[in-house]
Motif scaffolding. Structure first.
Motif, PDB file in Angstrom:
ATOM      1  N   GLY A  18       0.799  -1.220   0.000  1.00  0.00           N
ATOM      2  CA  GLY A  18       0.000   0.000   0.000  1.00  0.00           C
ATOM      3  C   GLY A  18       0.831   1.268   0.000  1.00  0.00           C
ATOM      4  O   GLY A  18       0.328   2.343  -0.309  1.00  0.00           O
ATOM      5  N   ASP A  19       2.118   1.167   0.366  1.00  0.00           N
ATOM      6  CA  ASP A  19       2.990   2.344   0.329  1.00  0.00           C
ATOM      7  C   ASP A  19       3.140   2.843  -1.097  1.00  0.00           C
ATOM      8  O   ASP A  19       3.300   2.055  -2.031  1.00  0.00           O
ATOM      9  CB  ASP A  19       4.394   2.017   0.865  1.00  0.00           C
ATOM     10  CG  ASP A  19       4.459   1.834   2.367  1.00  0.00           C
ATOM     11  OD1 ASP A  19       3.428   2.076   3.040  1.00  0.00           O
ATOM     12  OD2 ASP A  19       5.537   1.438   2.856  1.00  0.00           O
ATOM     13  N   GLY A  20       3.111   4.139  -1.258  1.00  0.00           N
ATOM     14  CA  GLY A  20       3.346   4.738  -2.561  1.00  0.00           C
ATOM     15  C   GLY A  20       4.810   5.086  -2.736  1.00  0.00           C
ATOM     16  O   GLY A  20       5.568   5.171  -1.771  1.00  0.00           O
ATOM     17  N   PHE A  21       5.222   5.268  -3.990  1.00  0.00           N
ATOM     18  CA  PHE A  21       6.594   5.679  -4.268  1.00  0.00           C
ATOM     19  C   PHE A  21       6.624   6.505  -5.539  1.00  0.00           C
ATOM     20  O   PHE A  21       5.678   6.499  -6.332  1.00  0.00           O
ATOM     21  CB  PHE A  21       7.542   4.467  -4.396  1.00  0.00           C
ATOM     22  CG  PHE A  21       7.260   3.600  -5.580  1.00  0.00           C
ATOM     23  CD1 PHE A  21       7.886   3.833  -6.796  1.00  0.00           C
ATOM     24  CD2 PHE A  21       6.373   2.542  -5.485  1.00  0.00           C
ATOM     25  CE1 PHE A  21       7.625   3.024  -7.893  1.00  0.00           C
ATOM     26  CE2 PHE A  21       6.104   1.730  -6.568  1.00  0.00           C
ATOM     27  CZ  PHE A  21       6.736   1.969  -7.784  1.00  0.00           C
ATOM     28  N   ARG A  22       7.719   7.230  -5.711  1.00  0.00           N
ATOM     29  CA  ARG A  22       7.944   8.009  -6.920  1.00  0.00           C
ATOM     30  C   ARG A  22       9.335   7.675  -7.422  1.00  0.00           C
ATOM     31  O   ARG A  22      10.274   7.550  -6.633  1.00  0.00           O
ATOM     32  CB  ARG A  22       7.842   9.500  -6.603  1.00  0.00           C
ATOM     33  CG  ARG A  22       8.001  10.371  -7.821  1.00  0.00           C
ATOM     34  CD  ARG A  22       7.708  11.798  -7.512  1.00  0.00           C
ATOM     35  NE  ARG A  22       8.751  12.324  -6.616  1.00  0.00           N
ATOM     36  CZ  ARG A  22       8.773  13.546  -6.157  1.00  0.00           C
ATOM     37  NH1 ARG A  22       7.801  14.389  -6.460  1.00  0.00           N
ATOM     38  NH2 ARG A  22       9.751  13.950  -5.378  1.00  0.00           N
ATOM     39  N   ALA A  23       9.459   7.515  -8.724  1.00  0.00           N
ATOM     40  CA  ALA A  23      10.736   7.204  -9.342  1.00  0.00           C
ATOM     41  C   ALA A  23      10.865   8.042 -10.612  1.00  0.00           C
ATOM     42  O   ALA A  23       9.910   8.694 -11.036  1.00  0.00           O
ATOM     43  CB  ALA A  23      10.811   5.714  -9.679  1.00  0.00           C
ATOM     44  N   TYR A  24      12.048   8.013 -11.198  1.00  0.00           N
ATOM     45  CA  TYR A  24      12.318   8.767 -12.415  1.00  0.00           C
ATOM     46  C   TYR A  24      12.903   7.836 -13.465  1.00  0.00           C
ATOM     47  O   TYR A  24      13.750   7.006 -13.143  1.00  0.00           O
ATOM     48  CB  TYR A  24      13.316   9.896 -12.136  1.00  0.00           C
ATOM     49  CG  TYR A  24      12.820  10.859 -11.100  1.00  0.00           C
ATOM     50  CD1 TYR A  24      12.076  11.966 -11.466  1.00  0.00           C
ATOM     51  CD2 TYR A  24      13.076  10.643  -9.754  1.00  0.00           C
ATOM     52  CE1 TYR A  24      11.594  12.847 -10.502  1.00  0.00           C
ATOM     53  CE2 TYR A  24      12.606  11.515  -8.791  1.00  0.00           C
ATOM     54  CZ  TYR A  24      11.865  12.619  -9.175  1.00  0.00           C
ATOM     55  OH  TYR A  24      11.396  13.486  -8.223  1.00  0.00           O
TER      56      TYR A  24
END
Length: 71
Positions: A18-24
């Motif tokens: 359920g944790d969100g993340f952001r990547a590039y």
């Protein structure tokens, strides 16, 4: 689909489903005929966590929910 990414550390030791993340993206990526340049933001969430143990390095199953052009 293989998408080369860079992200803040995601860890099977500390993350929760359920944790969100952001990547590039680290390279240009084409999805459904649309090309996103290197540096585009990809958002997602963790759907499964396999905790590390003495027999297993652990792992994460993630889904990508959004990509935003990095221009």
């Amino acid at each position: 689909m293989h998408i080369p990414l860079t992200t803040a550390a995601l860890s099977a030791k500390d993350s929760q489903a359920g944790d969100g993340f952001r990547a590039y993206t680290t390279e240009c990526v084409t999805i459904d005929g649309v090309t996103y340049p290197a540096g585009s933001i990809v958002r997602g969430k963790i759907v499964e966590v396999i905790r590390p143990s003495h027999n297993c390095k652990g792992g994460l199953k993630v889904v990508f929910t959004e990509i935003e052009n990095g221009d």
